[in-house]
Design a protein around this motif. Structure first.
Motif, PDB file in Angstrom:
ATOM      1  N   VAL A 158      22.625 -36.812  96.811  1.00 24.63           N
ATOM      2  CA  VAL A 158      22.539 -35.345  96.801  1.00 24.63           C
ATOM      3  C   VAL A 158      21.125 -34.890  97.186  1.00 24.63           C
ATOM      4  N   ILE A 159      20.673 -35.392  98.328  1.00 26.15           N
ATOM      5  CA  ILE A 159      19.404 -34.979  98.914  1.00 26.15           C
ATOM      6  C   ILE A 159      19.657 -34.684 100.383  1.00 26.15           C
ATOM      7  N   SER A 160      18.683 -34.158 101.075  1.00 22.75           N
ATOM      8  CA  SER A 160      18.864 -33.868 102.492  1.00 22.75           C
ATOM      9  C   SER A 160      18.685 -35.143 103.317  1.00 22.75           C
ATOM     10  N   PRO A 161      19.317 -35.211 104.507  1.00 23.13           N
ATOM     11  CA  PRO A 161      19.107 -36.376 105.377  1.00 23.13           C
ATOM     12  C   PRO A 161      17.635 -36.579 105.726  1.00 23.13           C
ATOM     13  N   LEU A 162      16.892 -35.487 105.890  1.00 22.97           N
ATOM     14  CA  LEU A 162      15.468 -35.609 106.202  1.00 22.97           C
ATOM     15  C   LEU A 162      14.707 -36.268 105.050  1.00 22.97           C
ATOM     16  N   THR A 163      15.065 -35.892 103.817  1.00 21.93           N
ATOM     17  CA  THR A 163      14.423 -36.508 102.652  1.00 21.93           C
ATOM     18  C   THR A 163      14.766 -37.986 102.571  1.00 21.93           C
ATOM     19  N   ALA A 164      16.022 -38.326 102.867  1.00 21.19           N
ATOM     20  CA  ALA A 164      16.430 -39.738 102.858  1.00 21.19           C
ATOM     21  C   ALA A 164      15.629 -40.522 103.897  1.00 21.19           C
ATOM     22  N   LYS A 165      15.502 -39.953 105.092  1.00 23.76           N
ATOM     23  CA  LYS A 165      14.728 -40.615 106.149  1.00 23.76           C
ATOM     24  C   LYS A 165      13.273 -40.791 105.737  1.00 23.76           C
ATOM     25  N   THR A 166      12.710 -39.780 105.070  1.00 22.89           N
ATOM     26  CA  THR A 166      11.321 -39.862 104.605  1.00 22.89           C
ATOM     27  C   THR A 166      11.146 -40.999 103.613  1.00 22.89           C
ATOM     28  N   HIS A 167      12.078 -41.120 102.674  1.00 20.83           N
ATOM     29  CA  HIS A 167      12.006 -42.208 101.689  1.00 20.83           C
ATOM     30  C   HIS A 167      12.076 -43.574 102.387  1.00 20.83           C
ATOM     31  N   VAL A 168      12.967 -43.693 103.378  1.00 19.57           N
ATOM     32  CA  VAL A 168      13.103 -44.965 104.103  1.00 19.57           C
ATOM     33  C   VAL A 168      11.807 -45.290 104.838  1.00 19.57           C
ATOM     34  N   ASN A 169      11.247 -44.302 105.524  1.00 23.77           N
ATOM     35  CA  ASN A 169      10.018 -44.536 106.289  1.00 23.77           C
ATOM     36  C   ASN A 169       8.848 -44.909 105.378  1.00 23.77           C
ATOM     37  N   ARG A 170       8.748 -44.223 104.234  1.00 19.82           N
ATOM     38  CA  ARG A 170       7.668 -44.545 103.296  1.00 19.82           C
ATOM     39  C   ARG A 170       7.829 -45.946 102.734  1.00 19.82           C
ATOM     40  N   ALA A 171       9.058 -46.324 102.435  1.00 13.03           N
ATOM     41  CA  ALA A 171       9.312 -47.670 101.913  1.00 13.03           C
ATOM     42  C   ALA A 171       8.936 -48.722 102.952  1.00 13.03           C
ATOM     43  N   MET A 172       9.294 -48.492 104.220  1.00 10.51           N
ATOM     44  CA  MET A 172       8.948 -49.448 105.266  1.00 10.51           C
ATOM     45  C   MET A 172       7.434 -49.571 105.409  1.00 10.51           C
ATOM     46  N   THR A 173       6.731 -48.441 105.317  1.00 12.09           N
ATOM     47  CA  THR A 173       5.274 -48.468 105.413  1.00 12.09           C
ATOM     48  C   THR A 173       4.661 -49.253 104.255  1.00 12.09           C
ATOM     49  N   LYS A 174       5.126 -48.987 103.033  1.00 11.24           N
ATOM     50  CA  LYS A 174       4.586 -49.675 101.860  1.00 11.24           C
ATOM     51  C   LYS A 174       4.856 -51.178 101.890  1.00 11.24           C
ATOM     52  N   LEU A 175       6.019 -51.558 102.441  1.00 14.63           N
ATOM     53  CA  LEU A 175       6.398 -52.970 102.456  1.00 14.63           C
ATOM     54  C   LEU A 175       5.921 -53.683 103.712  1.00 14.63           C
ATOM     55  N   GLY A 176       5.365 -52.923 104.649  1.00 18.08           N
ATOM     56  CA  GLY A 176       4.824 -53.526 105.859  1.00 18.08           C
ATOM     57  C   GLY A 176       5.873 -54.072 106.802  1.00 18.08           C
ATOM     58  N   VAL A 177       7.043 -53.415 106.862  1.00 18.25           N
ATOM     59  CA  VAL A 177       8.092 -53.849 107.787  1.00 18.25           C
ATOM     60  C   VAL A 177       8.228 -52.824 108.903  1.00 18.25           C
ATOM     61  N   ARG A 178       8.644 -53.282 110.085  1.00 20.71           N
ATOM     62  CA  ARG A 178       8.604 -52.414 111.253  1.00 20.71           C
ATOM     63  C   ARG A 178       9.886 -51.634 111.499  1.00 20.71           C
ATOM     64  N   ASP A 179      11.003 -52.090 110.928  1.00 18.79           N
ATOM     65  CA  ASP A 179      12.249 -51.391 111.194  1.00 18.79           C
ATOM     66  C   ASP A 179      13.242 -51.615 110.062  1.00 18.79           C
ATOM     67  N   ARG A 180      14.403 -50.991 110.206  1.00 24.67           N
ATOM     68  CA  ARG A 180      15.423 -51.019 109.153  1.00 24.67           C
ATOM     69  C   ARG A 180      15.974 -52.427 108.941  1.00 24.67           C
ATOM     70  N   ALA A 181      16.091 -53.187 110.032  1.00 26.41           N
ATOM     71  CA  ALA A 181      16.605 -54.551 109.910  1.00 26.41           C
ATOM     72  C   ALA A 181      15.681 -55.403 109.050  1.00 26.41           C
ATOM     73  N   ALA A 182      14.376 -55.298 109.295  1.00 23.01           N
ATOM     74  CA  ALA A 182      13.412 -56.057 108.498  1.00 23.01           C
ATOM     75  C   ALA A 182      13.417 -55.583 107.049  1.00 23.01           C
ATOM     76  N   LEU A 183      13.660 -54.293 106.846  1.00 24.65           N
ATOM     77  CA  LEU A 183      13.743 -53.761 105.490  1.00 24.65           C
ATOM     78  C   LEU A 183      14.923 -54.376 104.743  1.00 24.65           C
ATOM     79  N   VAL A 184      16.056 -54.514 105.425  1.00 19.90           N
ATOM     80  CA  VAL A 184      17.240 -55.115 104.804  1.00 19.90           C
ATOM     81  C   VAL A 184      16.945 -56.555 104.369  1.00 19.90           C
ATOM     82  N   VAL A 185      16.305 -57.316 105.247  1.00 16.13           N
ATOM     83  CA  VAL A 185      15.962 -58.704 104.918  1.00 16.13           C
ATOM     84  C   VAL A 185      15.040 -58.761 103.708  1.00 16.13           C
ATOM     85  N   THR A 186      14.048 -57.878 103.672  1.00 12.80           N
ATOM     86  CA  THR A 186      13.090 -57.863 102.564  1.00 12.80           C
ATOM     87  C   THR A 186      13.773 -57.538 101.242  1.00 12.80           C
ATOM     88  N   VAL A 187      14.678 -56.571 101.259  1.00 14.53           N
ATOM     89  CA  VAL A 187      15.374 -56.184 100.030  1.00 14.53           C
ATOM     90  C   VAL A 187      16.236 -57.338  99.527  1.00 14.53           C
TER      91      VAL A 187
END
Length: 223
Positions: free
Chosen positions: A185-214
């Motif tokens: 129950v958030i906006s798509p833009l907010t969801a995208k922001t959370h994803v981008n911030r998580a990738m930055t904090k974890l040092g991964v370059r894209d969504r695929a690398a984020l999935v592997v890290t998780v």
């Protein structure tokens, strides 16, 4: 993106190209601007300009989809702003890893329903990454089997806020930003922001690398 999403359909079978064209052109806001029967033809057409998304088969004669994706990624002058969406019958870890490593932004099986294909085209055209559930499972399986480097410890996700952890968990389960937004129950833009911030904090370059890290972190197992 302003205007229609311009798609190049690449497959060595003319009947499949025709079917994909029909599905895509039935959707407002998507235009098929060309077709190619192999990877070499795809690279030449992209270099001519006017393409936003390349819908790429993997197994083709002469130049396959992975090599074509690699060539496009290596030529940013010609492929700037162009996203490769792989559409194939092969969703094994070997094929997924090869395509993602080559620079593909999306990966779908040919048994996906038409609405999933249309959604994937729009997602990658926005600059996001979209992998089918089977493709993400293949990536996770590879991460679990990998010996070197060792999988990151559970504490590797410590930099994330509780909300970011919640979001990346849903990413790892295959949800798009729009689906995450609806679930939380958030906006798509907010969801995208959370994803981008998580990738930055974890040092991964894209969504695929984020999935592997998780998956490697053990967060999914803990849930």
């Amino acid at each position: 993106m302003i205007g229609d999403v311009r798609v190049l359909v690449v497959d060595d079978q003319a009947l499949i190209r025709a079917g994909l064209r029909g599905v895509l052109e039935s959707e407002p806001g998507i235009t098929v601007v060309g077709e190619a029967g192999d990877g070499d033809g795809a690279v030449r057409r992209v270099r001519e300009g006017g393409v936003d998304v390349v819908l790429m088969d993997l197994r083709m004669p002469r130049v396959d989809g992975v090599e074509a994706t690699r060539r496009l990624t290596a030529d940013p002058g010609a492929s700037r702003g162009v996203a490769v969406l792989v559409l194939t019958t092969f969703e094994t870890d070997e094929h997924v890893l090869s395509a993602v490593a080559a620079g593909a932004r999306g990966y779908l099986g040919k048994d996906s329903p038409p609405e999933a294909l249309i959604d994937a085209v729009r997602v990658v055209a926005r600059g996001e990454t979209l992998l089918s559930a089977r493709a993400m499972t293949a990536l996770a399986a590879h991460a679990t089997r990998a010996v070197a480097p060792p999988p990151p410890p559970r504490s590797s996700l410590d930099p994330l806020t509780d909300r970011e952890r919640e979001v990346v968990l849903l990413v790892a389960r295959g949800l798009s930003n729009d689906q995450i937004a609806a679930r939380l129950v958030i906006s798509p833009l907010t969801a995208k922001t959370h994803v981008n911030r998580a990738m930055t904090k974890l040092g991964v370059r894209d969504r695929a690398a984020l999935v592997v890290t998780v998956h490697s972190s053990g967060l999914l197992d803990a849930r």
